[in-house]
Design an enzyme around this catalytic site. Structure first.
Site: not given
Length: 226
Positions: A116, A163, A190
């Site tokens: 991330c 994502d 994600h």
């Protein structure tokens, strides 16, 4: 398995905490593991412990210590918002300095991985850090801010096809800027590496980890006595 240690930033001399997990058997190398926006959570510590079991002495710095000591958020909307605010208030130059302190504390070869926000930070460290043997970045949305920079070490990227926060156009831009860079796409969204998140995808997480370990093995990871 691990312990909390203190490191001194190469950016401004600030002393910050980090989670440190040592291998219990032969050592393969050092690993800088970079957090998500949520801080050094139980999940991040578990990842560190897992890599330590594979032979990597692992350090996960608390990059937000200047803003809030011991920050470790849950996955509620309020916590996500706070994590985003902390990430936006943490300059990239500072990230590099803090990361370098962790790299310098580890014996070569030293590798980097992150998720991330930490995926973008991994890219940044691969481009600007010193003494990095290889880097594996997972779903780093903000890599697009740094796409004109070039890694100094072998680097691979991982993204989920579903994502919503990282459109495939952004991934295509990365391919165009760095045509020789391995970019792996997964049938996932994600955060697919985290079993705490709704988008957790076990098969993709296992494959991404396998590719990461293979990258490390091809770039200097070996076995030596502790």
């Amino acid at each position: 398995m691990g312990e909390t240690i203190r490191l001194t930033s190469r950016f401004d001399g600030f002393e910050f905490e980090a989670y440190h997990a040592k291998p219990t058997d032969a050592r393969r190398g050092g690993l800088l593991l970079i957090q998500e926006i949520f801080g050094v959570t139980d999940h991040i510590r578990e990842l560190c412990d897992g890599f330590a079991e594979d032979g990597y002495e692992t350090i996960a710095p608390a990059f937000y210590d200047r803003l809030e000591r011991g920050f470790a958020a849950d996955y509620s909307p309020e916590a996500i918002q706070k994590g985003v605010q902390h990430s936006q208030a943490t300059p990239w130059e500072q990230v590099v300095g803090d990361a370098q302190a962790a790299i310098d504390a580890l014996q070569a070869p030293v590798f980097v991985t992150g998720y991330c926000w930490g995926g973008a930070a991994t890219w940044l460290v691969a481009c600007r850090g010193m003494g990095v043997a290889a880097a594996s970045a997972f779903y780093g949305r903000r890599i697009s801010e740094l796409v004109d920079e070039t890694p100094r070490c072998p680097t691979i990227l991982h993204f989920g096809k579903a994502d919503a926060s990282i459109p495939m156009e952004k991934v295509d831009e990365m391919r165009e800027k760095h045509p020789d860079l391995p970019i792996y796409l997964y049938e996932a969204g994600h955060g697919f590496n985290s079993d705490r998140r709704a988008d957790y995808h076990p098969d993709s997480a296992r494959l991404g980890r396998l590719r990461t370990l293979q990258l490390f093995a091809l770039n200097g990871a070996g076995r030596s006595e502790i």
